[in-house]
Design an enzyme around this catalytic site. Structure first.
Site, mmCIF file in Angstrom:
data_model
loop_
_atom_site.group_PDB
_atom_site.id
_atom_site.type_symbol
_atom_site.label_atom_id
_atom_site.label_comp_id
_atom_site.label_asym_id
_atom_site.label_seq_id
_atom_site.Cartn_x
_atom_site.Cartn_y
_atom_site.Cartn_z
ATOM 1 C CB CYS A 177 -49.634 -34.856 -40.276
ATOM 2 S SG CYS A 177 -50.382 -33.433 -40.548
ATOM 3 C CG HIS B 10 -47.325 -33.152 -36.666
ATOM 4 N ND1 HIS B 10 -46.436 -33.103 -37.599
ATOM 5 C CD2 HIS B 10 -48.581 -32.609 -37.166
ATOM 6 C CE1 HIS B 10 -47.042 -32.796 -38.638
ATOM 7 N NE2 HIS B 10 -47.964 -32.375 -38.681
ATOM 8 C CD GLU C 30 -43.610 -34.332 -35.879
ATOM 9 O OE1 GLU C 30 -43.851 -33.231 -36.414
ATOM 10 O OE2 GLU C 30 -44.089 -35.463 -35.719
#
Length: 256
Positions: free
Chosen positions: A121, A224, A226
């Site tokens: 990002c 993202h 994660e």
């Protein structure tokens, strides 16, 4: 068993002037360096040991990188428009120029030391700026028909739109040409920096990935992974890629 890779993770830089209490514990005037648990868990789940990298002195970045096996440039605040030749306006959200300068120095040293980097990002956007690229200060500046890229009305792992994978660094990783991703950004890549190629785009054409052929050990994505990994195992793939690069397995695959 061999030594686990030590993976540095950058995080939010919260100045003391921003207040205290609530989710930030401490005393008046204190600042905080904050690393999200999702990043930490993703690194741990893929075989690494996570280490937070707080904003410090730029001259210490080489020492920091020498002690790490790999680096995750995390998401977070907006990037200062002055870094790409513009001025901030009401489209900008929180700016932390100290973090910008520090992480640009980290990128420089990571490239010099050939350390693997996963840029997520904001990290991808800063990677672009390092090579002279520019950003749109808000996705609305791209064109009227853009998707909602700052979609925060659902769980953080919610799959907001599809992304077309355009380069083997991503198609080989995911084993397909399109994936569904979450989306939590409002700044957008405008012009890719010198030597950079677009490796992924959203359905509306917004850049979702960047690649530099001279630096194949840097993976830069706009979504993202994660937080996707909280619900979907596929979210761990970029982190597995990072660990493989550290162990030298990624280089062996590239040679085939």
């Amino acid at each position: 068993m061999g030594k686990k890779p030590l993976i540095g993770i950058t995080g939010y830089h919260v100045r003391g002037e921003e207040g205290y209490g609530g989710s930030f514990r401490g005393l008046p005037g204190q600042g905080f360096s904050i690393v999200g648990h999702d990043y930490i868990r993703a690194v741990e789940r893929t075989g690494g040991v996570a280490v937070g990298v707080p904003v410090g002195r730029q001259k210490d970045c080489r020492t920091i990188l020498e002690g790490l096996d790999g680096l995750v440039l995390s998401g977070g605040e907006d990037i200062d428009p002055s870094l790409y030749g513009e001025r901030p306006d009401m489209r900008c959200w929180q700016l932390t120029p100290e973090r910008d300068w520090f992480e640009l120095a980290l990128i420089e040293e990571a490239i010099h030391l050939r350390k693997p980097v996963l840029a997520i990002c904001r990290g991808m956007q800063l990677f672009n700026i390092h090579f002279g690229g520019t950003l749109y200060k808000d996705v609305a500046d791209v064109r009227v028909e853009t998707l909602t890229h700052q979609f925060n009305r659902a769980p953080r792992w919610y799959l907001a739109h599809r992304v077309k994978l355009l380069h083997p660094i991503l198609t080989d990783l995911y084993g397909k040409a399109e994936i569904d991703t979450n989306s939590y950004h409002h700044q957008v890549i405008k012009e890719p920096g010198e030597g950079l190629f677009v490796s992924a785009t959203a359905e509306d054409g917004v850049v979702e990935g960047l690649y530099h052929p001279d630096h194949p050990n840097i993976l830069a994505v706009q979504w993202h992974p994660e937080t996707m990994a909280v619900e979907y195992e596929e979210g761990l793939l970029p982190f597995r890629w990072l660990i493989e690069q550290v162990k030298g397995e990624g280089g062996k695959k590239d040679e085939k």
